[in-house]
Design a protein around this motif. Structure first.
Motif, PDB file in Angstrom:
ATOM      1  N   VAL A 233       0.839  -1.195   0.000  1.00 13.09           N
ATOM      2  CA  VAL A 233       0.000   0.000   0.000  1.00 13.09           C
ATOM      3  C   VAL A 233       0.875   1.248   0.000  1.00 13.09           C
ATOM      4  O   VAL A 233       2.035   1.223   0.407  1.00 13.09           O
ATOM      5  N   GLY A 234       0.263   2.352  -0.459  1.00 10.64           N
ATOM      6  CA  GLY A 234       0.979   3.614  -0.499  1.00 10.64           C
ATOM      7  C   GLY A 234       0.058   4.740  -0.900  1.00 10.64           C
ATOM      8  O   GLY A 234      -1.135   4.726  -0.579  1.00 10.64           O
ATOM      9  N   HIS A 235       0.599   5.695  -1.626  1.00 13.97           N
ATOM     10  CA  HIS A 235      -0.182   6.863  -2.027  1.00 13.97           C
ATOM     11  C   HIS A 235      -1.276   6.469  -3.020  1.00 13.97           C
ATOM     12  O   HIS A 235      -1.002   6.221  -4.197  1.00 13.97           O
ATOM     13  N   GLN A 236      -2.518   6.377  -2.514  1.00 18.72           N
ATOM     14  CA  GLN A 236      -3.712   6.120  -3.319  1.00 18.72           C
ATOM     15  C   GLN A 236      -3.734   4.751  -3.992  1.00 18.72           C
ATOM     16  O   GLN A 236      -4.542   4.513  -4.899  1.00 18.72           O
ATOM     17  N   LYS A 237      -2.877   3.809  -3.539  1.00 15.79           N
ATOM     18  CA  LYS A 237      -2.772   2.542  -4.261  1.00 15.79           C
ATOM     19  C   LYS A 237      -2.702   1.334  -3.324  1.00 15.79           C
ATOM     20  O   LYS A 237      -2.160   1.403  -2.223  1.00 15.79           O
ATOM     21  N   VAL A 238      -3.248   0.210  -3.841  1.00 11.47           N
ATOM     22  CA  VAL A 238      -3.004  -1.126  -3.289  1.00 11.47           C
ATOM     23  C   VAL A 238      -2.507  -1.970  -4.460  1.00 11.47           C
ATOM     24  O   VAL A 238      -3.246  -2.191  -5.425  1.00 11.47           O
ATOM     25  N   VAL A 239      -1.268  -2.410  -4.383  1.00  7.93           N
ATOM     26  CA  VAL A 239      -0.625  -3.058  -5.523  1.00  7.93           C
ATOM     27  C   VAL A 239      -0.170  -4.470  -5.143  1.00  7.93           C
ATOM     28  O   VAL A 239       0.294  -4.705  -4.029  1.00  7.93           O
ATOM     29  N   THR A 240      -0.321  -5.403  -6.078  1.00 11.14           N
ATOM     30  CA  THR A 240       0.135  -6.779  -5.885  1.00 11.14           C
ATOM     31  C   THR A 240       1.222  -7.100  -6.895  1.00 11.14           C
ATOM     32  O   THR A 240       1.050  -6.875  -8.096  1.00 11.14           O
ATOM     33  N   TRP A 241       2.350  -7.589  -6.377  1.00  9.68           N
ATOM     34  CA  TRP A 241       3.424  -8.112  -7.220  1.00  9.68           C
ATOM     35  C   TRP A 241       3.499  -9.631  -7.050  1.00  9.68           C
ATOM     36  O   TRP A 241       3.201 -10.149  -5.969  1.00  9.68           O
ATOM     37  N   GLU A 242       3.930 -10.319  -8.087  1.00 16.28           N
ATOM     38  CA  GLU A 242       4.192 -11.751  -7.985  1.00 16.28           C
ATOM     39  C   GLU A 242       5.625 -12.061  -8.380  1.00 16.28           C
ATOM     40  O   GLU A 242       6.232 -11.352  -9.186  1.00 16.28           O
ATOM     41  N   MET A 243       6.151 -13.145  -7.805  1.00 10.42           N
ATOM     42  CA  MET A 243       7.505 -13.630  -8.117  1.00 10.42           C
ATOM     43  C   MET A 243       7.436 -15.140  -8.342  1.00 10.42           C
ATOM     44  O   MET A 243       8.228 -15.899  -7.792  1.00 10.42           O
ATOM     45  N   LYS A 244       6.478 -15.571  -9.127  1.00  7.50           N
ATOM     46  CA  LYS A 244       6.242 -16.995  -9.301  1.00  7.50           C
ATOM     47  C   LYS A 244       7.102 -17.584 -10.408  1.00  7.50           C
ATOM     48  O   LYS A 244       7.330 -16.955 -11.442  1.00  7.50           O
ATOM     49  N   VAL A 245       7.572 -18.797 -10.163  1.00  9.17           N
ATOM     50  CA  VAL A 245       8.337 -19.514 -11.176  1.00  9.17           C
ATOM     51  C   VAL A 245       7.405 -19.853 -12.334  1.00  9.17           C
ATOM     52  O   VAL A 245       6.322 -20.413 -12.120  1.00  9.17           O
ATOM     53  N   PRO A 246       7.801 -19.503 -13.559  1.00 12.61           N
ATOM     54  CA  PRO A 246       6.922 -19.811 -14.698  1.00 12.61           C
ATOM     55  C   PRO A 246       6.717 -21.319 -14.840  1.00 12.61           C
ATOM     56  O   PRO A 246       7.641 -22.103 -14.647  1.00 12.61           O
ATOM     57  N   GLU A 247       5.490 -21.683 -15.137  1.00 14.59           N
ATOM     58  CA  GLU A 247       5.222 -23.093 -15.375  1.00 14.59           C
ATOM     59  C   GLU A 247       5.844 -23.511 -16.703  1.00 14.59           C
ATOM     60  O   GLU A 247       5.824 -22.760 -17.674  1.00 14.59           O
ATOM     61  N   PRO A 248       6.436 -24.726 -16.725  1.00 14.46           N
ATOM     62  CA  PRO A 248       7.046 -25.179 -17.991  1.00 14.46           C
ATOM     63  C   PRO A 248       6.003 -25.298 -19.090  1.00 14.46           C
ATOM     64  O   PRO A 248       4.863 -25.715 -18.843  1.00 14.46           O
ATOM     65  N   LYS A 249       6.420 -24.894 -20.278  1.00 11.97           N
ATOM     66  CA  LYS A 249       5.490 -24.969 -21.408  1.00 11.97           C
ATOM     67  C   LYS A 249       5.265 -26.425 -21.797  1.00 11.97           C
ATOM     68  O   LYS A 249       6.190 -27.223 -21.860  1.00 11.97           O
ATOM     69  N   LYS A 250       4.005 -26.724 -21.990  1.00 12.71           N
ATOM     70  CA  LYS A 250       3.671 -28.085 -22.382  1.00 12.71           C
ATOM     71  C   LYS A 250       3.988 -28.305 -23.855  1.00 12.71           C
ATOM     72  O   LYS A 250       3.715 -27.455 -24.698  1.00 12.71           O
ATOM     73  N   LYS A 251       4.610 -29.453 -24.121  1.00 19.54           N
ATOM     74  CA  LYS A 251       4.910 -29.787 -25.512  1.00 19.54           C
ATOM     75  C   LYS A 251       3.618 -30.178 -26.226  1.00 19.54           C
ATOM     76  O   LYS A 251       2.786 -30.897 -25.657  1.00 19.54           O
ATOM     77  N   PRO A 252       3.465 -29.687 -27.431  1.00 24.86           N
ATOM     78  CA  PRO A 252       2.250 -30.079 -28.169  1.00 24.86           C
ATOM     79  C   PRO A 252       2.230 -31.580 -28.408  1.00 24.86           C
ATOM     80  O   PRO A 252       3.266 -32.199 -28.657  1.00 24.86           O
ATOM     81  N   ALA A 253       1.068 -32.159 -28.255  1.00 28.57           N
ATOM     82  CA  ALA A 253       0.941 -33.611 -28.447  1.00 28.57           C
ATOM     83  C   ALA A 253       1.294 -33.977 -29.878  1.00 28.57           C
ATOM     84  O   ALA A 253       0.916 -33.280 -30.836  1.00 28.57           O
ATOM     85  N   GLU A 254       2.055 -35.049 -30.006  1.00 30.22           N
ATOM     86  CA  GLU A 254       2.452 -35.500 -31.337  1.00 30.22           C
ATOM     87  C   GLU A 254       1.248 -36.115 -32.053  1.00 30.22           C
ATOM     88  O   GLU A 254       0.504 -36.911 -31.485  1.00 30.22           O
ATOM     89  N   LYS A 255       1.085 -35.705 -33.291  1.00 34.73           N
ATOM     90  CA  LYS A 255      -0.035 -36.239 -34.075  1.00 34.73           C
ATOM     91  C   LYS A 255       0.343 -37.604 -34.650  1.00 34.73           C
ATOM     92  O   LYS A 255       1.424 -37.773 -35.207  1.00 34.73           O
ATOM     93  N   LYS A 256      -0.547 -38.554 -34.443  1.00 36.38           N
ATOM     94  CA  LYS A 256      -0.314 -39.882 -34.998  1.00 36.38           C
ATOM     95  C   LYS A 256      -0.594 -39.840 -36.492  1.00 36.38           C
ATOM     96  O   LYS A 256      -1.553 -39.193 -36.931  1.00 36.38           O
ATOM     97  N   PRO A 257       0.257 -40.510 -37.254  1.00 34.29           N
ATOM     98  CA  PRO A 257      -0.007 -40.540 -38.700  1.00 34.29           C
ATOM     99  C   PRO A 257      -1.344 -41.224 -38.990  1.00 34.29           C
ATOM    100  O   PRO A 257      -1.698 -42.214 -38.348  1.00 34.29           O
ATOM    101  N   ALA A 258      -2.053 -40.648 -39.894  1.00 34.38           N
ATOM    102  CA  ALA A 258      -3.371 -41.191 -40.228  1.00 34.38           C
ATOM    103  C   ALA A 258      -3.227 -42.594 -40.811  1.00 34.38           C
ATOM    104  O   ALA A 258      -2.326 -42.869 -41.625  1.00 34.38           O
ATOM    105  N   GLU A 259      -4.085 -43.497 -40.347  1.00 28.29           N
ATOM    106  CA  GLU A 259      -4.051 -44.868 -40.860  1.00 28.29           C
ATOM    107  C   GLU A 259      -4.613 -44.908 -42.282  1.00 28.29           C
ATOM    108  O   GLU A 259      -5.646 -44.309 -42.575  1.00 28.29           O
TER     109      GLU A 259
END
Length: 359
Positions: free
Chosen positions: A324-350
């Motif tokens: 808190v401070g002059h006219q404000k309530v502020v939120t900061w975060e310091m979170k570890v980024p979640e690892p990006k999920k690898k796109p699922a591999e597409k199975k070759p069409a039968e």
């Protein structure tokens, strides 16, 4: 989720009612209580879709509300009106007022980790311990001098409990620091940080500065104090923000950190529980938030704040800061980024077997 100070970023920037001087948070929630320049105490759910500050019910204070702490099921607030007021954290209603709790302005409160004791400091230079359950005075601690070396009234700005609740640290305008034994109300150690006090004998014969924040490390071995370095222009907070860290039992100063980029007062300090780094915030006419490595004193991350930060609290995971401070309530975060999920591999069409042509 682990905290990563390098990921510091603003996630919410809300307007407060008046200038917000003090804040505390309901454990394991996004609900905070803050004290304002309009003499009121407010509750705010920062995590709500449409956050709205709601005033607590009661006669309350007659001047700036400069301190707010949660102690068990009670909220205790202090003010320039010299009162301490108790509020029920559940009903949000006033339950008790201690008039003339101090003879001068109350600057800061601290609640013991078990929520049984609240400590208050004031410009009368007394440190007082209060029983939260009854509102009765348990002890008055005296060591801070009422006058500066230049014969002007001093001020007592900072107070903090150790994490085990056995110790209390206080610090004043001229840089005098005292560590107290809470059980005996006796002084254990005193330290000095005189650079945080400025006296100008020429322009206006005026003193300014002082220690504005104090904090123990997670293991209670280190003690950090924050304020401002030597001030060139006493009509403004034209001095570097300053932090000093002590091995307090040994009486040894480990770090003296000054920042000329973001000037002004260090209003709040908080160590990460593992002690590897700490957060500070404050400002002059503008604001800042900075994170330093404890061992080396090196800067890890720094951001300009949207206001002069008067106080902040950190959540249990130490990855979210509510300020808190002059006219404000502020939120900061310091979170570890979640690892990006690898796109699922597409199975070759039968391949469908070719249809046989009818002969």
């Amino acid at each position: 989720m682990a905290a990563d100070p390098k990921q510091l970023k603003i996630v919410k920037n809300l307007n407060s009612r008046g200038i917000a001087f003090a804040i505390d948070r309901v454990p394991k929630t996004n609900r905070v209580f803050y004290g304002s320049s309009d003499f009121k105490v407010y509750e705010l759910d920062v995590g709500a879709k449409k956050p709205d500050s709601k005033a607590l019910e009661g006669a309350g204070h007659q001047s700036y509300v400069t301190c707010v702490v949660l102690a068990g099921k009670s909220i205790v607030t202090g003010s320039y009106d010299c009162q301490l007021v108790w509020w029920d954290a559940g009903t949000k209603k006033q339950v008790r007022a201690v008039k003339d709790a101090h003879a001068k302005r109350i600057r800061r409160l601290a609640a013991s980790p078990d929520g049984l004791i609240v400590a208050s400091v004031s410009d009368d230079m007394d440190v007082k311990l209060w029983d939260v359950a009854t509102g009765k005075l348990k002890a008055t601690l005296k060591d801070h001098k009422p006058m500066t070396p230049h014969h002007y009234p001093s001020m007592l700005y900072a107070v903090a409990f150790s994490h085990d609740g056995k110790l209390l640290a206080t610090a004043d305008k001229v840089g005098h620091i005292v560590v107290w034994d809470v059980a005996t109300a006796k002084k254990v150690k005193s330290l000095e940080a005189p650079v945080m006090y400025t006296w100008d004998p020429r322009q206006r014969r005026h003193s300014i500065g002082g220690i504005r924040s104090v904090a123990f490390s997670g293991d209670d071995r280190l003690l950090a104090v924050g304020g401002i370095g030597k001030i060139g222009n006493i009509d403004h907070l034209g001095g570097p923000s300053r932090i000093e860290i002590f091995d307090w039992k040994a009486g040894k100063r480990l770090h003296q950190i000054e920042d000329g980029k973001f000037k002004g007062l260090v209003e709040q300090i908080s160590f990460h529980p593992d002690g590897n780094w700490f957060v500070v915030a404050g400002g002059d006419h503008n604001g800042f938030i900075s994170i330093y490595e404890t061992k080396s004193g090196k800067l890890i991350k720094q951001e300009k704040a949207p206001m002069h930060v008067h106080q902040f609290v950190v959540n249990e995971d130490h990855d979210t800061i509510f300020a808190v401070g002059h006219q404000k309530v502020v939120t900061w975060e310091m979170k570890v980024p979640e690892p990006k999920k690898k796109p699922a591999e597409k199975k070759p069409a039968e391949k469908k077997p070719a249809k046989k042509k009818k002969g």
